[in-house]
Design an enzyme around this catalytic site. Structure first.
Site, mmCIF file in Angstrom:
data_model
loop_
_atom_site.group_PDB
_atom_site.id
_atom_site.type_symbol
_atom_site.label_atom_id
_atom_site.label_comp_id
_atom_site.label_asym_id
_atom_site.label_seq_id
_atom_site.Cartn_x
_atom_site.Cartn_y
_atom_site.Cartn_z
ATOM 1 N N ASP A 146 -3.176 13.405 2.236
ATOM 2 C CA ASP A 146 -1.891 13.831 1.663
ATOM 3 C C ASP A 146 -1.253 14.940 2.506
ATOM 4 O OD1 ASP A 146 -0.533 12.725 -0.375
ATOM 5 O OD2 ASP A 146 -1.539 13.812 -2.004
ATOM 6 N N GLN A 183 -4.830 12.246 -6.989
ATOM 7 C CA GLN A 183 -3.478 11.950 -7.484
ATOM 8 C C GLN A 183 -2.941 13.127 -8.300
ATOM 9 O OE1 GLN A 183 -1.581 9.083 -6.811
ATOM 10 N NE2 GLN A 183 0.039 10.226 -7.845
ATOM 11 N N LYS A 232 -1.480 1.826 -4.546
ATOM 12 C CA LYS A 232 -2.144 2.348 -3.350
ATOM 13 C C LYS A 232 -3.405 1.541 -3.054
ATOM 14 C CE LYS A 232 -0.309 6.991 -3.883
ATOM 15 N NZ LYS A 232 -0.468 8.333 -4.479
#
Ligand code: NAD
Length: 281
Positions: free
Chosen positions: A119, A96, A52
């Site tokens: 997200d 994460q 990422k």
């Protein structure tokens, strides 16, 4: 059969995003910033975060990773998120997952400002998506959606079957396809006859985590099949779809690896840019 090349599509999207970031830099004299919080030493999470960060830098975003040991106290993480919420150089925050057991996932998700929630998991963004309002859309379903639209721009009236009902995948994917006027069925571990549900589908999105669950004789001729699954096996990483069998009947299919995965990361960058743009207005 169309082999949906997620790597190629993701590279195309990243190139578009790179151009967009250049334009934003010219206009606003600053670039969108993505901050990822990584807790613990889990190998897959470390790899995802590294990818990422690399992709974010490649498209010209400001990218930062904050690492904490597995034993970090929840309140320190929440305080850091609150600090990042106030930081104008941070457009998007991603924590994460999965998190260590002593850290409350829901608390973490709800502490991230919905305006920086790249997200798309904050309840406000979940609500926005189901209401058809503007907001962040979870990266994996967004990537799947773009891949499906590439193959079939008009989805109106198609029957779409989600396998899996997680917030991250199945539920969000269902909302996106509903907005495209698909007739959507969400199936899960308690579904009575999954094969029959799949056989009726023009579009199948499998996000389960069971190796090669979807067989060739579960799929209608000319269906579009999107495989989200990531399963570690002796053969290497394989999906939730029996690729060899299904490729003989489907109209289009994503491989694993090289399908949904690269699009997920590209969509994270896209979401970061969208968050930035919304705050500049
Ligand atoms: P999850 O465990 O949260 O959800 C799995 C879902 O599958 C549940 O809703 C469950 O009801 C359903 N399920 C379980 N057994 C079933 C069965 N026999 N029949 C039908 N449904 C069944 O998982 P998740 O976070 O949604 O992830 C699913 C898969 O996608 C995993 O393999 C994960 O690694 C992968 N994944 C891939 C990406 C990517 O970028 N490619 C991103 C996220 C997740």
């Amino acid at each position: 059969m169309i082999l949906i090349d997620g790597k190629k599509e993701a590279a195309k999207l990243r190139e578009e995003l790179k151009q967009e970031v250049l334009g934003l830099k010219n206009n606003f004299k600053k670039v969108p910033g993505l901050t990822v919080i990584l807790i613990g030493e889990m190998a897959p999470s470390q790899i995802y975060v590294r990818n990422k960060e690399k992709s974010a830098r490649e498209v010209g975003l400001k990218s930062e990773v904050i690492k904490y040991p597995e034993s970090i106290e929840e309140k320190i993480v929440l305080e850091k998120i609150k600090e990042l919420n106030k930081d104008d150089t941070v457009s998007g925050i991603l924590v994460q997952l999965p998190l260590p057991k002593h850290i409350d996932k829901q608390k973490v998700i709800e502490t991230i400002s919905p305006h920086k929630d790249v997200d798309g998991l904050h309840p406000m963004n979940v609500g926005n998506l189901s209401s058809g309002y503007q907001g962040s859309i979870p990266c994996t379903p967004l990537g799947c959606y773009l891949l499906i639209k590439n193959v079939e721009p008009n989805l109106s009236g198609k029957k779409a079957v989600m396998i899996g009902r997680s917030n991250l995948n199945g539920k969000a994917m269902a909302q996106l396809l509903l907005q495209e006027d698909c007739t959507v069925t969400i199936t899960h571990s308690k579904t009575k006859n999954l094969k029959a549900e799949c056989l009726a589908a023009d579009i199948i999105v499998a996000a389960v985590g069971i190796t090669e669950l979807v067989k060739g004789d579960w799929v209608k001729k000319d269906a579009i099949v999107i495989d989200v699954g990531i399963n570690k096996t002796e053969k290497g990483i394989v999906g939730d779809v029996a690729f060899d069998e299904v490729s003989k009947v489907a109209k289009a299919l994503t491989p694993v690896p090289g399908g949904v995965g690269p699009m997920t990361i590209a969509c994270l960058l896209k979401n970061t840019i969208e968050c930035f743009k919304r705050t500049q207005k």
